[in-house]
Design a protein around this motif. Sequence first.
Motif, mmCIF file in Angstrom:
data_model
loop_
_atom_site.group_PDB
_atom_site.id
_atom_site.type_symbol
_atom_site.label_atom_id
_atom_site.label_comp_id
_atom_site.label_asym_id
_atom_site.label_seq_id
_atom_site.Cartn_x
_atom_site.Cartn_y
_atom_site.Cartn_z
ATOM 1 N N ASN A 181 0.808 -1.226 0.000
ATOM 2 C CA ASN A 181 0.000 0.000 0.000
ATOM 3 C C ASN A 181 0.842 1.277 0.000
ATOM 4 O O ASN A 181 0.298 2.384 -0.094
ATOM 5 N N VAL A 184 0.498 2.946 -3.328
ATOM 6 C CA VAL A 184 -0.867 3.457 -3.526
ATOM 7 C C VAL A 184 -1.037 4.784 -2.777
ATOM 8 O O VAL A 184 -1.773 5.673 -3.203
ATOM 9 N N ASN A 186 -2.088 4.963 0.424
ATOM 10 C CA ASN A 186 -3.083 4.898 1.510
ATOM 11 C C ASN A 186 -2.606 4.061 2.699
ATOM 12 O O ASN A 186 -3.411 3.711 3.571
ATOM 13 N N ASN A 456 -11.104 11.898 -1.352
ATOM 14 C CA ASN A 456 -9.960 11.058 -0.964
ATOM 15 C C ASN A 456 -10.317 9.587 -0.808
ATOM 16 O O ASN A 456 -9.821 8.915 0.093
ATOM 17 N N VAL A 458 -10.062 5.757 -1.982
ATOM 18 C CA VAL A 458 -9.099 4.936 -2.718
ATOM 19 C C VAL A 458 -9.796 3.639 -3.130
ATOM 20 O O VAL A 458 -10.369 2.949 -2.284
ATOM 21 N N GLU A 460 -10.081 0.020 -3.647
ATOM 22 C CA GLU A 460 -9.278 -1.082 -3.093
ATOM 23 C C GLU A 460 -9.567 -2.414 -3.762
ATOM 24 O O GLU A 460 -8.767 -3.335 -3.702
ATOM 25 N N ALA A 469 -14.402 1.352 -2.631
ATOM 26 C CA ALA A 469 -13.415 2.376 -2.288
ATOM 27 C C ALA A 469 -13.597 2.809 -0.838
ATOM 28 O O ALA A 469 -14.705 2.744 -0.290
ATOM 29 N N GLY A 488 -6.429 1.194 -6.752
ATOM 30 C CA GLY A 488 -5.368 2.118 -6.330
ATOM 31 C C GLY A 488 -5.631 3.551 -6.755
ATOM 32 O O GLY A 488 -4.892 4.450 -6.362
ATOM 33 N N SER A 489 -6.702 3.783 -7.536
ATOM 34 C CA SER A 489 -6.960 5.170 -7.952
ATOM 35 C C SER A 489 -7.672 5.936 -6.831
ATOM 36 O O SER A 489 -8.408 5.359 -6.034
ATOM 37 N N TRP A 490 -7.413 7.230 -6.800
ATOM 38 C CA TRP A 490 -8.019 8.120 -5.794
ATOM 39 C C TRP A 490 -9.165 8.859 -6.471
ATOM 40 O O TRP A 490 -8.976 9.461 -7.536
#
Length: 508
Positions: A181, A184, A186, A456, A458, A460, A469, A488-490
């Motif tokens: 992580n 990523v 987070n 914010n 993420v 997962e 997310a 992994g995108s925000w």
Amino acid sequence: MGRVRRMLIVDGYTDEPAGLGVPPYLDVYAREAYGALKLVDSSNEAYYLTIDEVRKDWVGYAELTKKVDLVLVIAGALVPGKYLGGEPLRSPQEFERLKFLSSAPVALAGPAASFGLGGTGGSVSSEVEADYRIRGRVAHWVYEAALWGPESASDALWIDNYALVDKALIRGSEVVKQHPNYKVGNLTVELETYSGCARSVGGGCSFCLAPLKGRPVQRDVRKIVEEVEALYKFGVRSFRLGRQSDILVYGSPDLGTEEWPRPSPLALRRLFQGIRSVAPSLITLHIDNVNPGTISRWPEESELALKEIVRWHTPGDVAAMGIESVDPRVVKINNLKVLLDDALVAIRIVNKVGRNRGWNGLPHLLPGINFIAGLPGESKETWEYNKALLDRIEEEGLLVRRVNLRKLSLLPGTQAYSLTKKVVVSKGYEGFRKYVMKWQERMLKKVVPPGTVLRNLVVEKVEKGVSYARQPASYPLTVEIVKPLPVGSWITAVVKRAHSRSVLAELR
Ligand code: SF4
């Protein structure tokens, strides 16, 4: 065998009442072990793999064990539950496989070293065999194993000072670079402020291990801040002050002598302000356990202490309260913390201080409630008492972020273990469980009404076209988006509808 110079850490994840280490969280064990090895000689090498990484490549694991002197397995998810971020090492068979494929001796650390594997709520764990079992502080054992070899390493059960652990945690912050992580962004690092529980003075709650750790020992605030500074320099942006039984009494001069220490708002200010000063662009600074009995016994000091937390933390925070039960009979037999009225006092005060909404879309700080089923003394009336508490909360318009209802985990050494050898859940449990689900759904609609913008998040996991997310947080809310998105995108999303434990949302 000789001194340990190269070590492979396999993180099978830990989840304890005070400490979370299932991704994206990283608990203290791996950091301590890594740091202790490096403290002895900076040319020593430590590799880190999560159990999920091992599962994807058993051959690679077996090859890596040929390069090391020791495999250190960390395990012990004592709290039952499913996790979005990883699947803990729970089965004794999987641990056997780790041993079978390893060319190096295997040491076991974490709660599993003391309580075995395989136990979830309502059942007892089974013991497992390892070449070495580390039941005490892993920093001390690894330090001595690196100096003199594992045969000579002592397993000091509990420590009376943090001298070595502080150094190991600071040096071991480097291990975050090997965590999945980390890239990523987070990764959420668990921070420890003290050991044990103030209530050990009065015996503590029947089911709990914390009183067995002896009187609480506190960390120096400067060392905690130094550790955060080191982690921050490596790129960690999310922190969870979760490794203590009650954050409100950190820094209290009464901690260790009184069962109900008076909170010290000043000590909390030093801690939180110190963290902020070395980690100015952090994304998350959250807490975990708050003892409702502290708030009801010290309402004014607790309110000031909570205000300090809300001043420096990030929104979306949860004060997790181990209420367990408000049935007077269960409270008495198990030496619990609060009856119904005192629980309400605590929930009101947290609401008063924390219910304003913050920049990431969630209220600043809300209570979380933990109930335990199967405690000695429980009867069908127990559910009526607990239901009455939930009803009062709703009638008063108070907010609660989440309710956890779990079955008792019977752990050897605890009072509950001597009171009962089998977990028996009373009649009416199933009805109460369903009631809690419905109650939570109504509550979550108030906490995150439709239209709430959550920032914010993420991604997962993606399954069957649905993206799951969460925000980096102490107890993150799961947000479902009916659209496959890159893991992994925000993202930012707008809430459409609340379920009992998650919300449905759309991309913004
Ligand atoms: S208050 Fe009770 S449950 Fe919480 S840590 Fe102390 S003994 Fe354990």
